[in-house]
Design a protein around this motif. Structure first.
Motif, mmCIF file in Angstrom:
data_model
loop_
_atom_site.group_PDB
_atom_site.id
_atom_site.type_symbol
_atom_site.label_atom_id
_atom_site.label_comp_id
_atom_site.label_asym_id
_atom_site.label_seq_id
_atom_site.Cartn_x
_atom_site.Cartn_y
_atom_site.Cartn_z
ATOM 1 N N ILE A 14 0.866 -1.178 0.000
ATOM 2 C CA ILE A 14 0.000 0.000 0.000
ATOM 3 C C ILE A 14 0.895 1.219 0.000
ATOM 4 N N TYR A 15 0.626 2.126 -0.935
ATOM 5 C CA TYR A 15 1.396 3.355 -1.076
ATOM 6 C C TYR A 15 0.473 4.538 -0.791
ATOM 7 N N HIS A 16 0.988 5.517 -0.093
ATOM 8 C CA HIS A 16 0.269 6.765 0.143
ATOM 9 C C HIS A 16 1.026 7.850 -0.603
ATOM 10 N N LEU A 17 0.370 8.466 -1.565
ATOM 11 C CA LEU A 17 1.019 9.445 -2.431
ATOM 12 C C LEU A 17 0.370 10.811 -2.271
ATOM 13 N N MET A 18 1.182 11.849 -2.390
ATOM 14 C CA MET A 18 0.688 13.226 -2.391
ATOM 15 C C MET A 18 1.011 13.841 -3.745
ATOM 16 N N ALA A 19 0.023 14.468 -4.354
ATOM 17 C CA ALA A 19 0.232 15.146 -5.631
ATOM 18 C C ALA A 19 -0.636 16.388 -5.663
ATOM 19 N N GLY A 21 -1.223 18.660 -3.543
ATOM 20 C CA GLY A 21 -2.051 18.865 -2.359
ATOM 21 C C GLY A 21 -3.132 17.819 -2.153
ATOM 22 N N MET A 22 -3.173 16.802 -2.982
ATOM 23 C CA MET A 22 -4.173 15.749 -2.844
ATOM 24 C C MET A 22 -3.488 14.457 -2.406
ATOM 25 N N ALA A 23 -4.143 13.708 -1.532
ATOM 26 C CA ALA A 23 -3.605 12.441 -1.051
ATOM 27 C C ALA A 23 -4.279 11.287 -1.785
ATOM 28 N N PHE A 24 -3.476 10.317 -2.189
ATOM 29 C CA PHE A 24 -3.979 9.136 -2.871
ATOM 30 C C PHE A 24 -3.463 7.893 -2.163
ATOM 31 N N LYS A 25 -4.266 6.849 -2.182
ATOM 32 C CA LYS A 25 -3.863 5.558 -1.626
ATOM 33 C C LYS A 25 -3.888 4.544 -2.770
ATOM 34 N N VAL A 26 -2.758 3.899 -3.011
ATOM 35 C CA VAL A 26 -2.641 2.914 -4.082
ATOM 36 C C VAL A 26 -2.315 1.563 -3.448
ATOM 37 N N THR A 27 -3.150 0.580 -3.745
ATOM 38 C CA THR A 27 -2.928 -0.782 -3.273
ATOM 39 C C THR A 27 -2.487 -1.621 -4.458
ATOM 40 N N ALA A 28 -1.258 -2.131 -4.397
ATOM 41 C CA ALA A 28 -0.739 -3.023 -5.431
ATOM 42 C C ALA A 28 -0.860 -4.441 -4.893
ATOM 43 N N ALA A 29 -1.533 -5.317 -5.651
ATOM 44 C CA ALA A 29 -1.851 -6.642 -5.119
ATOM 45 C C ALA A 29 -1.600 -7.766 -6.106
ATOM 46 N N LEU A 30 -1.180 -8.887 -5.561
ATOM 47 C CA LEU A 30 -1.096 -10.152 -6.287
ATOM 48 C C LEU A 30 -2.095 -11.163 -5.731
ATOM 49 N N ARG A 31 -2.482 -10.993 -4.497
ATOM 50 C CA ARG A 31 -3.363 -11.955 -3.842
ATOM 51 C C ARG A 31 -4.824 -11.550 -3.955
ATOM 52 N N ALA A 32 -5.643 -12.542 -4.216
ATOM 53 C CA ALA A 32 -7.083 -12.323 -4.327
ATOM 54 C C ALA A 32 -7.671 -11.810 -3.013
ATOM 55 N N SER A 33 -7.131 -12.243 -1.889
ATOM 56 C CA SER A 33 -7.654 -11.799 -0.595
ATOM 57 C C SER A 33 -7.495 -10.293 -0.421
ATOM 58 N N ARG A 34 -6.397 -9.720 -0.920
ATOM 59 C CA ARG A 34 -6.190 -8.269 -0.828
ATOM 60 C C ARG A 34 -7.187 -7.541 -1.735
ATOM 61 N N VAL A 35 -7.481 -8.111 -2.899
ATOM 62 C CA VAL A 35 -8.462 -7.528 -3.823
ATOM 63 C C VAL A 35 -9.843 -7.535 -3.176
ATOM 64 N N GLN A 75 -6.479 -2.131 -13.225
ATOM 65 C CA GLN A 75 -6.460 -0.950 -12.358
ATOM 66 C C GLN A 75 -7.892 -0.487 -12.140
ATOM 67 N N LEU A 76 -8.264 -0.316 -10.883
ATOM 68 C CA LEU A 76 -9.579 0.196 -10.518
ATOM 69 C C LEU A 76 -9.379 1.411 -9.621
ATOM 70 N N SER A 77 -10.159 2.463 -9.860
ATOM 71 C CA SER A 77 -10.021 3.694 -9.069
ATOM 72 C C SER A 77 -11.384 4.194 -8.621
ATOM 73 N N VAL A 78 -11.455 4.527 -7.336
ATOM 74 C CA VAL A 78 -12.650 5.132 -6.754
ATOM 75 C C VAL A 78 -12.174 6.229 -5.814
ATOM 76 N N ALA A 79 -12.598 7.463 -6.088
ATOM 77 C CA ALA A 79 -12.206 8.612 -5.262
ATOM 78 C C ALA A 79 -10.688 8.669 -5.130
ATOM 79 N N ILE A 80 -10.157 8.542 -3.926
ATOM 80 C CA ILE A 80 -8.707 8.619 -3.712
ATOM 81 C C ILE A 80 -8.046 7.241 -3.657
ATOM 82 N N GLU A 81 -8.830 6.187 -3.833
ATOM 83 C CA GLU A 81 -8.343 4.809 -3.715
ATOM 84 C C GLU A 81 -8.119 4.189 -5.095
ATOM 85 N N THR A 82 -6.971 3.549 -5.284
ATOM 86 C CA THR A 82 -6.673 2.845 -6.525
ATOM 87 C C THR A 82 -6.153 1.455 -6.204
#
Length: 148
Positions: A14-19, A21-35, A75-82
């Motif tokens: 899980i990455y927390h990025l700032m761009a 002035g906006m904060a984004f959370k990116v979840t990179a996953a290989l496991r179905a359980s995380r998805v 890649q799926l994105s909703v609001a600040i979550e990817t």
């Protein structure tokens, strides 16, 4: 000779990025359980309360020169979550993900989304409400096929 132990690459991060002035959370996953956890969280935090449910969708594909081309990254994105799901290397593609992408109450938006939908069908995923932003909005970039 000494052998060095190599740590296995993490199955998700899980990455927390700032761009700008906006904060984004990116979840990179290989496991179905995380998805499944990501889907549960965004449904709870964003989609349940929303009268119009919109999710950004994009895929990257394997190299067609290396055999049958297929979706490699979803890649799926909703609001600040990817979510960045490495689908072709994943342990499985769960029913939860399939049902989420087949939910006709959710609108999946992408740029030139037709090929993405086609490539995901090989995983048993049938997206019923996909919308192509290219057909609705003009291309304001110099790129012939902008991505999400």
């Amino acid at each position: 000779m000494e052998h060095l132990a190599c740590a296995k690459a993490p199955r998700s991060r899980i990455y927390h990025l700032m761009a700008k002035g906006m904060a984004f959370k990116v979840t990179a996953a290989l496991r179905a359980s995380r998805v499944e956890k990501w889907i549960c969280d965004i449904k709870r935090d964003f989609l349940y309360a929303s009268p119009t449910k919109c999710v950004g969708l994009d895929c990257e594909f394997t190299d067609p020169r290396e055999g049958d081309q297929r979706a490699a990254i979803l890649q799926l994105s909703v609001a600040i979550e990817t979510l960045v799901f490495q689908i072709c290397w994943a342990d499985e593609v769960t029913q939860v993900l399939k049902e989420f992408l087949q939910d006709s109450n959710i609108r999946f938006w992408g740029a030139v989304i037709g090929k993405d939908v086609q490539m995901l069908s090989s995983y048993g995923i049938n997206i019923t409400s996909a919308f192509d932003l290219q057909k609705i909005l003009p291309n304001l970039t110099n790129k012939p096929t902008p991505s999400l």
